[in-house]
Design a protein around this motif. Structure first.
Motif: not given
Ligand SMILES: CC(C)(COP(=O)([O-])OP(=O)([O-])OC[C@H]1O[C@@H](n2cnc3c(N)ncnc32)[C@H](O)[C@@H]1OP(=O)([O-])[O-])[C@@H](O)C(=O)NCCC(=O)NCCSC(=O)C[C@@](C)(O)CC(=O)[O-]
Length: 324
Positions: A35-37, A70-75, A102-108, A161-163, A262-264
């Motif tokens: 549901p997440r990854d 996940s509670f990451v940024s919708a952007k 969770i990526p940051n305190v806002k998400g938490l 934790g994930y790495i 999405p970033y790999a």
């Molecule tokens: C970390 C950030 C937020 C930095 O993103 P940023 O752009 O550097 O941060 P920011 O603080 O400038 O925030 C940009 C905008 O996002 C908002 N924002 C900021 N944080 C949040 C939040 N929590 N929830 C909702 N909104 C948020 C914030 O308020 C702002 O909105 P604006 O002012 O422009 O309207 C961003 O890069 C991000 O969300 N990244 C996550 C990417 C992601 O989800 N990737 C996939 C998950 S990891 C993965 O899949 C790997 C794993 C775990 O499965 C293991 C593996 O396989 O390796």
């Protein structure tokens, strides 16, 4: 009816324990991350109702951990923008944990507002991926995680934790095992109860996994580790077996083989949960997961996404339900 019986026979076949196999685990906990990854990487935005039904169905398969959203940024990841609705609406079975990423305190803070009890934080072992995935360096990412963990501990949350990129990175190439070991130690020191080692782009092989695990096990015990294998190169199941041989008893997977980051770019989904359960049944390893029910859920989400399942076991067993 006869076809159901035939499929039951086939699923029972996977439970025969061939005693000469070397894997040592007797019980494995599967962490379902579909549901997440899985859904974070779909080009279509899956409707909230479908996500809720997907998770509710997964809750009826015997899985004990289902990463809900996940509670990451919708952007950054619009696919997860309905996180509060999904988390609020799913049936939360008391014996099942529903961690959220969770990526940051806002998400938490958002996760806390809907009553999340367990979170997962994520670090990268490569600078290139840290930058692309979270717009910061490895060190800055760890500081963000520390802030999240400090607050989460005050609220009595469980923290996983994930790495990412434990053996290879799409931007930086080979990753040194010692880097992963160091980050593992740091995340455990922060207060994570378990570290999931992510082969984000699925490049690991038996030998690179062995090298990695030997290194990581100099800083912790197998009881603190989980393995998270993407199947891009078809190595996920053997890499899980390698982890089992090192004593690891938690494996992440995604029903129907959904997923990717999405970033790999180019990375395919996680090892399919159906394939993992079939493997573990065959090893005589108990997971508590009902393979038949899982197959139905895999079909449900594949139909919702209008694409065939990536699980070989699902394909093989589900077709036996179809009229010939
Ligand atoms: C970390 C950030 C937020 C930095 O993103 P940023 O752009 O550097 O941060 P920011 O603080 O400038 O925030 C940009 C905008 O996002 C908002 N924002 C900021 N944080 C949040 C939040 N929590 N929830 C909702 N909104 C948020 C914030 O308020 C702002 O909105 P604006 O002012 O422009 O309207 C961003 O890069 C991000 O969300 N990244 C996550 C990417 C992601 O989800 N990737 C996939 C998950 S990891 C993965 O899949 C790997 C794993 C775990 O499965 C293991 C593996 O396989 O390796």
């Amino acid at each position: 009816m006869a076809l159901y019986k035939y499929r039951n026979f086939l699923t029972r076949l996977s439970s025969i324990n061939y005693k000469n196999y070397s894997a040592t685990a007797t019980d494995v906990r599967i962490v379902e991350v579909g549901p997440r990854d899985g859904l974070q990487n779909e080009t279509v935005i899956v409707p909230t109702d479908v996500k809720v039904e997907f998770i509710n169905r997964l809750s009826e398969t015997g899985l004990k951990t289902i990463e809900a959203t996940s509670f990451v940024s919708a952007k950054w990841v619009p696919q997860m923008s309905d996180n509060t609705q999904v988390y609020s609406r799913i049936n939360k079975v008391p014996s099942i944990s529903y961690p959220v990423l969770i990526p940051n305190v806002k998400g938490l803070e958002s996760a806390l507002s809907v009553g999340a009890k367990e979170i997962a934080v994520f670090a990268s072992a490569s600078e290139g991926f840290a930058r692309k995935n979270t717009n910061c360096t490895i060190e800055e990412g760890l500081q963000r995680i520390k802030d999240v963990v400090d607050l989460a501990k005050k609220r009595d949350l469980k923290i996983r934790g994930y790495i990412s990129c434990i053996v290879g990175c799409p931007y930086d190439g080979y990753i040194k095992p010692s880097v992963v070991a160091k980050i593992t130690e740091t995340l455990l020191d922060f207060g994570c109860y378990e570290i999931s080692l992510g082969d984000t782009i699925g490049v690991g092989t038996i030998n690179t996994m062995k090298d990695l695990l030997k290194n990581v096990l100099t800083v912790t015990s197998p009881a603190k580790l989980a393995i998270h294998c993407h199947d891009t190169y078809g190595q996920a199941l053997v890499n899980v077996c390698t982890a089992l041989d090192f004593g690891i008893k938690v494996a992440d997977s995604s029903v129907s083989g959904l997923g990717g980051c999405p970033y790999a770019k180019g990375a395919t989904g996680n090892v399919a949960t159906e394939d993992l359960v079939y493997l573990l049944n065959g090893l005589g390893v108990n997971t508590g997961v009902d393979l038949n029910r899982l197959i139905e859920v895999g079909q449900f989400i594949s139909e919702a996404l209008k694409k065939p399942t990536s699980s070989k076991v699902n394909k093989a067993l589900y077709k036996n339900l179809k009229p010939v």
